[in-house]
Motif scaffolding. Structure first.
Motif, PDB file in Angstrom:
ATOM      1  N   ILE A  28     -45.963  45.308  11.923  1.00 41.26           N
ATOM      2  CA  ILE A  28     -45.195  46.473  12.823  1.00 41.26           C
ATOM      3  C   ILE A  28     -44.075  45.601  13.426  1.00 41.26           C
ATOM      4  CG2 ILE A  28     -47.072  47.931  13.230  1.00 41.26           C
ATOM      5  CD1 ILE A  28     -47.165  46.564  16.232  1.00 41.26           C
ATOM      6  N   ARG A  29     -42.990  46.267  13.967  1.00 43.65           N
ATOM      7  CA  ARG A  29     -42.116  45.664  14.795  1.00 43.65           C
ATOM      8  C   ARG A  29     -42.134  46.431  16.155  1.00 43.65           C
ATOM      9  NH1 ARG A  29     -37.929  42.423  13.582  1.00 43.65           N
ATOM     10  NH2 ARG A  29     -38.144  43.001  11.302  1.00 43.65           N
ATOM     11  N   PRO A  30     -42.984  45.782  17.067  1.00 49.56           N
ATOM     12  CA  PRO A  30     -42.951  46.596  18.548  1.00 49.56           C
ATOM     13  C   PRO A  30     -41.608  46.578  19.037  1.00 49.56           C
ATOM     14  CG  PRO A  30     -44.309  44.437  18.343  1.00 49.56           C
ATOM     15  CD  PRO A  30     -43.479  44.567  17.191  1.00 49.56           C
ATOM     16  N   LEU A  31     -41.030  47.912  19.698  1.00 48.71           N
ATOM     17  CA  LEU A  31     -39.907  48.017  20.326  1.00 48.71           C
ATOM     18  C   LEU A  31     -40.054  48.118  21.797  1.00 48.71           C
ATOM     19  CD1 LEU A  31     -38.818  50.631  17.531  1.00 48.71           C
ATOM     20  CD2 LEU A  31     -38.185  48.355  17.650  1.00 48.71           C
ATOM     21  N   ALA A  32     -40.995  48.763  22.246  1.00 51.02           N
ATOM     22  CA  ALA A  32     -41.200  49.011  23.639  1.00 51.02           C
ATOM     23  C   ALA A  32     -42.563  49.360  23.881  1.00 51.02           C
ATOM     24  CB  ALA A  32     -40.549  50.429  24.083  1.00 51.02           C
ATOM     25  N   ILE A  33     -43.199  48.893  25.377  1.00 46.07           N
ATOM     26  CA  ILE A  33     -44.564  48.653  25.633  1.00 46.07           C
ATOM     27  C   ILE A  33     -44.488  49.790  27.026  1.00 46.07           C
ATOM     28  CG2 ILE A  33     -46.549  47.610  26.512  1.00 46.07           C
ATOM     29  CD1 ILE A  33     -45.767  45.535  24.716  1.00 46.07           C
ATOM     30  N   ALA A  34     -45.058  50.777  27.094  1.00 48.93           N
ATOM     31  CA  ALA A  34     -45.126  51.475  28.282  1.00 48.93           C
ATOM     32  C   ALA A  34     -46.695  51.839  28.928  1.00 48.93           C
ATOM     33  CB  ALA A  34     -44.317  52.697  28.049  1.00 48.93           C
ATOM     34  N   GLY A  35     -47.115  51.283  29.635  1.00 48.21           N
ATOM     35  CA  GLY A  35     -48.636  51.540  30.104  1.00 48.21           C
ATOM     36  C   GLY A  35     -49.362  50.795  28.768  1.00 48.21           C
ATOM     37  N   ASP A  36     -50.172  51.753  28.434  1.00 48.87           N
ATOM     38  CA  ASP A  36     -51.117  51.139  27.367  1.00 48.87           C
ATOM     39  C   ASP A  36     -50.639  51.613  25.846  1.00 48.87           C
ATOM     40  OD1 ASP A  36     -51.744  53.854  27.208  1.00 48.87           O
ATOM     41  OD2 ASP A  36     -53.742  53.822  27.019  1.00 48.87           O
ATOM     42  N   LYS A  37     -49.004  52.246  25.742  1.00 48.61           N
ATOM     43  CA  LYS A  37     -48.811  52.520  24.353  1.00 48.61           C
ATOM     44  C   LYS A  37     -47.702  51.524  24.141  1.00 48.61           C
ATOM     45  CE  LYS A  37     -50.354  56.872  24.558  1.00 48.61           C
ATOM     46  NZ  LYS A  37     -50.365  58.016  25.447  1.00 48.61           N
ATOM     47  N   VAL A  38     -47.692  51.338  22.750  1.00 51.45           N
ATOM     48  CA  VAL A  38     -46.595  50.457  22.110  1.00 51.45           C
ATOM     49  C   VAL A  38     -46.098  51.079  20.989  1.00 51.45           C
ATOM     50  CG1 VAL A  38     -46.615  48.265  20.735  1.00 51.45           C
ATOM     51  CG2 VAL A  38     -48.421  48.489  22.327  1.00 51.45           C
ATOM     52  N   LYS A  39     -44.981  51.392  21.277  1.00 47.28           N
ATOM     53  CA  LYS A  39     -43.862  52.134  20.452  1.00 47.28           C
ATOM     54  C   LYS A  39     -43.351  50.837  19.334  1.00 47.28           C
ATOM     55  CE  LYS A  39     -39.364  54.583  20.226  1.00 47.28           C
ATOM     56  NZ  LYS A  39     -38.343  55.141  21.179  1.00 47.28           N
ATOM     57  N   ALA A  40     -43.739  51.338  17.990  1.00 45.28           N
ATOM     58  CA  ALA A  40     -43.364  50.298  16.984  1.00 45.28           C
ATOM     59  C   ALA A  40     -42.889  50.984  15.825  1.00 45.28           C
ATOM     60  CB  ALA A  40     -44.347  49.513  16.767  1.00 45.28           C
ATOM     61  N   TYR A  41     -42.116  50.106  15.156  1.00 42.29           N
ATOM     62  CA  TYR A  41     -41.847  50.555  13.807  1.00 42.29           C
ATOM     63  C   TYR A  41     -42.823  50.105  12.886  1.00 42.29           C
ATOM     64  CZ  TYR A  41     -39.690  51.136   9.166  1.00 42.29           C
ATOM     65  OH  TYR A  41     -39.275  51.403   8.007  1.00 42.29           O
ATOM     66  N   CYS A  42     -43.558  50.975  11.987  1.00 42.48           N
ATOM     67  CA  CYS A  42     -44.764  50.636  11.117  1.00 42.48           C
ATOM     68  C   CYS A  42     -44.021  50.527   9.825  1.00 42.48           C
ATOM     69  CB  CYS A  42     -45.799  51.684  11.106  1.00 42.48           C
ATOM     70  SG  CYS A  42     -47.096  51.222  10.063  1.00 42.48           S
ATOM     71  N   TYR A  43     -44.458  49.341   9.167  1.00 42.41           N
ATOM     72  CA  TYR A  43     -43.691  49.125   7.776  1.00 42.41           C
ATOM     73  C   TYR A  43     -44.744  49.819   6.726  1.00 42.41           C
ATOM     74  CZ  TYR A  43     -40.571  45.732   9.533  1.00 42.41           C
ATOM     75  OH  TYR A  43     -39.616  45.098  10.275  1.00 42.41           O
ATOM     76  N   ALA A  44     -45.892  50.043   6.871  1.00 43.00           N
ATOM     77  CA  ALA A  44     -46.685  50.747   6.007  1.00 43.00           C
ATOM     78  C   ALA A  44     -46.407  52.254   5.969  1.00 43.00           C
ATOM     79  CB  ALA A  44     -48.046  50.775   6.556  1.00 43.00           C
ATOM     80  N   GLN A  45     -46.128  52.861   7.011  1.00 44.65           N
ATOM     81  CA  GLN A  45     -45.875  54.282   7.187  1.00 44.65           C
ATOM     82  C   GLN A  45     -44.413  54.601   7.002  1.00 44.65           C
ATOM     83  OE1 GLN A  45     -47.845  56.747   7.390  1.00 44.65           O
ATOM     84  NE2 GLN A  45     -49.376  55.108   7.038  1.00 44.65           N
ATOM     85  N   GLN A  46     -43.404  53.399   7.293  1.00 49.98           N
ATOM     86  CA  GLN A  46     -41.985  53.532   7.234  1.00 49.98           C
ATOM     87  C   GLN A  46     -41.598  54.483   8.373  1.00 49.98           C
ATOM     88  OE1 GLN A  46     -40.952  54.456   3.219  1.00 49.98           O
ATOM     89  NE2 GLN A  46     -41.571  52.460   2.375  1.00 49.98           N
ATOM     90  N   LEU A  48     -41.545  55.322  12.874  1.00 47.59           N
ATOM     91  CA  LEU A  48     -41.835  54.836  14.298  1.00 47.59           C
ATOM     92  C   LEU A  48     -43.416  55.480  14.434  1.00 47.59           C
ATOM     93  CD1 LEU A  48     -38.723  55.716  16.579  1.00 47.59           C
ATOM     94  CD2 LEU A  48     -39.670  53.556  15.726  1.00 47.59           C
ATOM     95  N   ARG A  49     -44.175  54.636  15.236  1.00 46.51           N
ATOM     96  CA  ARG A  49     -45.683  54.841  15.494  1.00 46.51           C
ATOM     97  C   ARG A  49     -45.828  54.637  16.926  1.00 46.51           C
ATOM     98  NH1 ARG A  49     -44.564  57.785  11.836  1.00 46.51           N
ATOM     99  NH2 ARG A  49     -45.992  57.848   9.831  1.00 46.51           N
ATOM    100  N   PHE A  50     -46.896  55.192  17.560  1.00 48.64           N
ATOM    101  CA  PHE A  50     -47.432  54.732  18.853  1.00 48.64           C
ATOM    102  C   PHE A  50     -48.926  54.145  18.648  1.00 48.64           C
ATOM    103  CE2 PHE A  50     -44.003  57.562  20.099  1.00 48.64           C
ATOM    104  CZ  PHE A  50     -43.414  57.044  21.015  1.00 48.64           C
ATOM    105  N   LYS A  70     -32.599  44.716  11.194  1.00 52.77           N
ATOM    106  CA  LYS A  70     -33.344  45.718  11.803  1.00 52.77           C
ATOM    107  C   LYS A  70     -33.761  46.805  10.961  1.00 52.77           C
ATOM    108  CE  LYS A  70     -31.688  44.699  16.337  1.00 52.77           C
ATOM    109  NZ  LYS A  70     -30.855  45.411  17.531  1.00 52.77           N
ATOM    110  N   PRO A  71     -35.098  47.300  11.182  1.00 50.75           N
ATOM    111  CA  PRO A  71     -35.396  48.611  10.079  1.00 50.75           C
ATOM    112  C   PRO A  71     -34.436  49.459  10.446  1.00 50.75           C
ATOM    113  CG  PRO A  71     -36.916  48.180  11.976  1.00 50.75           C
ATOM    114  CD  PRO A  71     -36.120  47.128  12.083  1.00 50.75           C
ATOM    115  N   GLU A  72     -34.171  50.263   9.499  1.00 50.66           N
ATOM    116  CA  GLU A  72     -33.261  51.406   9.682  1.00 50.66           C
ATOM    117  C   GLU A  72     -34.147  52.667   9.923  1.00 50.66           C
ATOM    118  OE1 GLU A  72     -29.909  53.832   7.043  1.00 50.66           O
ATOM    119  OE2 GLU A  72     -30.325  51.756   6.387  1.00 50.66           O
ATOM    120  N   PHE A  73     -34.049  52.950  11.296  1.00 54.70           N
ATOM    121  CA  PHE A  73     -35.145  54.266  11.385  1.00 54.70           C
ATOM    122  C   PHE A  73     -34.366  55.584  10.985  1.00 54.70           C
ATOM    123  CE2 PHE A  73     -35.507  51.035  14.709  1.00 54.70           C
ATOM    124  CZ  PHE A  73     -36.744  50.723  14.395  1.00 54.70           C
TER     125      PHE A  73
END
Length: 88
Positions: A28-46, A48-50, A70-73
């Protein structure tokens, strides 16, 4: 600041346990962290995932590839007459 925050924007390999208890290994490539959630680009799912930070069992930063950017979202769409939303 959590330890994972040091790796924002970098490729990280994680061991993750989902809600059902299934364990998976992901890049993954973590993009942001808010509380207990990590927003990231997941390479397996191609896309954004939380991820719940409490469910990330381990992480290891990965070396950056020389050609990687940077991954192309949102891939660019071609302007075509059949897609009026892309014209002024």
């Amino acid at each position: 600041m959590s330890t994972l925050e040091r790796y924002l924007g970098r490729k990280v390999e994680i061991i993750y346990m989902d809600r059902k208890g299934a364990i998976s290994q992901r890049d993954i490539r973590p993009l942001a962290i808010a509380g207990d959630k990590v927003k990231a680009y997941c390479y397996a799912q191609q896309g954004l995932r939380f991820f719940r930070s409490g469910h990330i069992l381990a992480w290891v930063p990965q070396p950056e590839e020389e050609t990687s950017g940077k991954p192309e979202f949102y891939p660019r769409r071609k302007k075509t007459p059949g897609n009026p939303r892309l014209y002024g």
